[in-house]
Design a protein around this motif. Sequence first.
Motif, PDB file in Angstrom:
ATOM      1  N   TYR A   1     -76.021  19.541 -94.217  1.00 33.63           N
ATOM      2  CA  TYR A   1     -76.574  18.293 -95.080  1.00 33.63           C
ATOM      3  C   TYR A   1     -75.489  17.753 -95.944  1.00 33.63           C
ATOM      4  N   ASP A   2     -74.341  18.791 -95.905  1.00 29.96           N
ATOM      5  CA  ASP A   2     -73.451  18.557 -97.016  1.00 29.96           C
ATOM      6  C   ASP A   2     -72.083  19.322 -96.560  1.00 29.96           C
ATOM      7  N   PHE A   3     -71.444  18.651 -95.433  1.00 26.84           N
ATOM      8  CA  PHE A   3     -70.452  19.406 -94.922  1.00 26.84           C
ATOM      9  C   PHE A   3     -68.952  18.957 -95.064  1.00 26.84           C
ATOM     10  N   LEU A   4     -68.626  17.946 -95.887  1.00 21.52           N
ATOM     11  CA  LEU A   4     -67.179  17.643 -95.870  1.00 21.52           C
ATOM     12  C   LEU A   4     -66.605  18.516 -96.946  1.00 21.52           C
ATOM     13  N   PRO A   5     -65.175  18.844 -96.584  1.00 21.10           N
ATOM     14  CA  PRO A   5     -64.249  18.237 -95.470  1.00 21.10           C
ATOM     15  C   PRO A   5     -64.963  19.081 -94.278  1.00 21.10           C
ATOM     16  N   ILE A   6     -64.699  18.243 -93.214  1.00 26.50           N
ATOM     17  CA  ILE A   6     -65.202  18.854 -91.774  1.00 26.50           C
ATOM     18  C   ILE A   6     -64.023  19.731 -91.373  1.00 26.50           C
ATOM     19  N   LYS A   7     -64.161  20.933 -90.975  1.00 27.08           N
ATOM     20  CA  LYS A   7     -63.326  21.868 -90.562  1.00 27.08           C
ATOM     21  C   LYS A   7     -63.309  22.209 -89.042  1.00 27.08           C
ATOM     22  N   THR A   8     -64.453  21.779 -88.419  1.00 35.38           N
ATOM     23  CA  THR A   8     -64.594  22.235 -86.982  1.00 35.38           C
ATOM     24  C   THR A   8     -64.156  21.019 -86.207  1.00 35.38           C
ATOM     25  N   PRO A   9     -63.004  21.302 -85.378  1.00 35.87           N
ATOM     26  CA  PRO A   9     -62.445  20.160 -84.405  1.00 35.87           C
ATOM     27  C   PRO A   9     -63.417  19.426 -83.706  1.00 35.87           C
ATOM     28  N   GLU A  10     -64.544  19.956 -83.128  1.00 28.19           N
ATOM     29  CA  GLU A  10     -65.248  19.163 -82.183  1.00 28.19           C
ATOM     30  C   GLU A  10     -66.324  18.223 -83.198  1.00 28.19           C
ATOM     31  N   VAL A  11     -66.444  18.684 -84.246  1.00 24.81           N
ATOM     32  CA  VAL A  11     -67.322  17.875 -85.487  1.00 24.81           C
ATOM     33  C   VAL A  11     -66.440  16.771 -86.125  1.00 24.81           C
ATOM     34  N   GLN A  12     -65.144  16.986 -85.974  1.00 19.99           N
ATOM     35  CA  GLN A  12     -64.285  16.259 -86.777  1.00 19.99           C
ATOM     36  C   GLN A  12     -64.167  14.915 -85.901  1.00 19.99           C
ATOM     37  N   ALA A  13     -63.803  15.233 -84.531  1.00 19.99           N
ATOM     38  CA  ALA A  13     -64.276  14.093 -83.492  1.00 19.99           C
ATOM     39  C   ALA A  13     -65.222  13.087 -83.662  1.00 19.99           C
ATOM     40  N   ALA A  14     -66.319  13.838 -83.637  1.00 19.26           N
ATOM     41  CA  ALA A  14     -67.449  12.907 -83.781  1.00 19.26           C
ATOM     42  C   ALA A  14     -67.698  12.110 -84.948  1.00 19.26           C
ATOM     43  N   PHE A  15     -66.993  12.346 -86.050  1.00 15.10           N
ATOM     44  CA  PHE A  15     -67.142  11.740 -87.256  1.00 15.10           C
ATOM     45  C   PHE A  15     -65.779  10.922 -87.795  1.00 15.10           C
ATOM     46  N   HIS A  16     -65.080  10.688 -86.850  1.00  9.83           N
ATOM     47  CA  HIS A  16     -63.774   9.968 -87.165  1.00  9.83           C
ATOM     48  C   HIS A  16     -62.630  10.455 -88.225  1.00  9.83           C
ATOM     49  N   HIS A  17     -62.768  11.813 -88.161  1.00 10.66           N
ATOM     50  CA  HIS A  17     -61.711  12.625 -88.874  1.00 10.66           C
ATOM     51  C   HIS A  17     -60.306  11.969 -88.693  1.00 10.66           C
TER      52      HIS A  17
ATOM     53  N   SER B   1     -71.954   9.634 -94.958  1.00 13.41           N
ATOM     54  CA  SER B   1     -72.406  10.189 -93.671  1.00 13.41           C
ATOM     55  C   SER B   1     -73.262  11.404 -94.074  1.00 13.41           C
ATOM     56  N   GLN B   2     -73.199  11.965 -95.405  1.00 15.93           N
ATOM     57  CA  GLN B   2     -73.822  13.075 -95.643  1.00 15.93           C
ATOM     58  C   GLN B   2     -75.334  12.752 -96.133  1.00 15.93           C
ATOM     59  N   PRO B   3     -76.100  13.637 -95.725  1.00 13.63           N
ATOM     60  CA  PRO B   3     -77.553  13.374 -96.126  1.00 13.63           C
ATOM     61  C   PRO B   3     -77.742  13.796 -97.917  1.00 13.63           C
ATOM     62  N   LEU B   4     -77.242  14.546 -98.094  1.00 11.91           N
ATOM     63  CA  LEU B   4     -77.294  14.801 -99.548  1.00 11.91           C
ATOM     64  C   LEU B   4     -76.953  13.635-100.389  1.00 11.91           C
ATOM     65  N   ARG B   5     -76.125  12.925 -99.929  1.00  7.05           N
ATOM     66  CA  ARG B   5     -75.602  11.541-100.920  1.00  7.05           C
ATOM     67  C   ARG B   5     -76.819  10.565-100.921  1.00  7.05           C
ATOM     68  N   HIS B   6     -77.761  10.746-100.143  1.00  5.74           N
ATOM     69  CA  HIS B   6     -78.830   9.966-100.134  1.00  5.74           C
ATOM     70  C   HIS B   6     -80.086  10.203-100.823  1.00  5.74           C
ATOM     71  N   ILE B   7     -79.960  11.051-101.708  1.00  5.40           N
ATOM     72  CA  ILE B   7     -81.055  11.555-102.645  1.00  5.40           C
ATOM     73  C   ILE B   7     -80.929  10.805-103.903  1.00  5.40           C
ATOM     74  N   ALA B   8     -81.954  10.139-104.365  1.00  5.13           N
ATOM     75  CA  ALA B   8     -81.645   9.499-105.616  1.00  5.13           C
ATOM     76  C   ALA B   8     -82.369  10.180-106.666  1.00  5.13           C
ATOM     77  N   PRO B   9     -81.624  11.006-107.923  1.00  7.83           N
ATOM     78  CA  PRO B   9     -82.321  11.515-108.635  1.00  7.83           C
ATOM     79  C   PRO B   9     -83.523  10.973-109.505  1.00  7.83           C
ATOM     80  N   ASP B  10     -83.338   9.726-109.644  1.00  8.66           N
ATOM     81  CA  ASP B  10     -84.382   8.931-110.652  1.00  8.66           C
ATOM     82  C   ASP B  10     -85.258   8.070-109.567  1.00  8.66           C
ATOM     83  N   ALA B  11     -85.410   8.492-108.472  1.00 11.75           N
ATOM     84  CA  ALA B  11     -86.076   7.905-107.499  1.00 11.75           C
ATOM     85  C   ALA B  11     -87.535   7.354-107.952  1.00 11.75           C
TER      86      ALA B  11
END
Length: 302
Positions: A184-200, A207-217
Motif C-alpha cells: 500500500y506504500d511501496f515507493l521507491p520500487i526496488k523489484t524489477p518486475e514491479v518497476q516494469a509494471a509501474f513505468h519506472h 499510484s500508492q493507496p496510502l496517498r488517497h486517505i484524507a485525514p480530515d475526511a
Amino acid sequence: MKIRHLFLGAAAVLAAAAALVLASPAVALNGLAAVNSLRVAHALAYGSLPRQRYDLYRPASAAPPGGWPLVVFFYGGAWNRGERADYRFVGEALAARGMLVMVADYRLHPEVKYPEFLHDCAQATAHALGQARSWGADDKRIYLMGHSAGAYNVAMLALDARWLAPTGHSARELAGWIGLAGPYDFLPIKTPEVQAAFHHPNVPPDSQPLRHIAPDAAVPGVPALLIVGAKDQRIDPVRNTRGLAIALREAGTAVRLREYDGLSHETAVAALAWPLQRLAPVLDEVADFVQASAPLKTFARR
C-alpha cells in the motif's frame, strides 16, 4: 500419550501440506479445497477482452433472506502472473462459509501497465454490482478482497474514486474491503518486475493507496479488514499494512488489523484452504468481517 500423538499427527499433516503448497501451490491448494460449494459458472465475461473473465462460486445452502453476501476476489502475482483457476480454493472456502464469490482475472504486464489493470478490476466490480441481485446476492453486502497485488487493486478501488467513477459506480456501494498482505506504500520500487509494471523510473506518486486517505475526511471511508504475516519477508508489514491501518483509523474509517506470527506472504491467502487453516484463522476473520453489520476499529496480533 494419545494427546501427544494427535498433536504430532496434526503437525505432520500441516507440515506435509505446507511442503506440498511450496512445491505446487495451485494444484495443492485446490486439491485441499473443501468442495462444499456449487461452482455456478466458469469463464463468464465482464468485458470484451480475453482476460476479462471470472468464475462464480455459490454456497450449497439456500440463500438467506435478502441474498448472500458477495465477495469479489482479485489474486496477486506482482501484476505479471496469475490465473483465476489457481484460486478455486478461495472460492470454495468462502462459499462454504455462506458467501457468493466472484474470482476474476485481469490484464497483466507486459500486456498492460499501471493503471490498466485497475480499469479491469473496476470493470469487474461494476459488473458484480450490476449483477448481484440476479445472482441471488444482497447488493448491499458486496465486498472486495485481494491478496498481495490483488490487495493493492482493491485498496485503490476502495480509496481512490478515479477507478470506479467511469463505470458509473463508487466505493460507497461497497460494504467493505479485505486486503491480505498487500503493498500500500511501496515507493521507491526496488523489484524489477514491479518497476516494469509501474513505468519506472517515472512511477506516478498517486499510484500508492496510502496517498488517497484524507485525514480530515467529512465522511468515513469504506470499512476494511487488513490481514498480514507479522514476519512477511516480501512486503514490509509495518510500513504497508500497519501503516495503512493507522492512517485509516486516524481518518475515522472502521478498520480491523490482524497480524499473525505464523503467516508468511504466501500463506496469508493459502491459510484459507484446509488444512492450512491451522496456521491462522484467516477464514474465520474474513467470515466474521463479512457477516458483521458494523465492523469495529480493532487491532490484534496473534
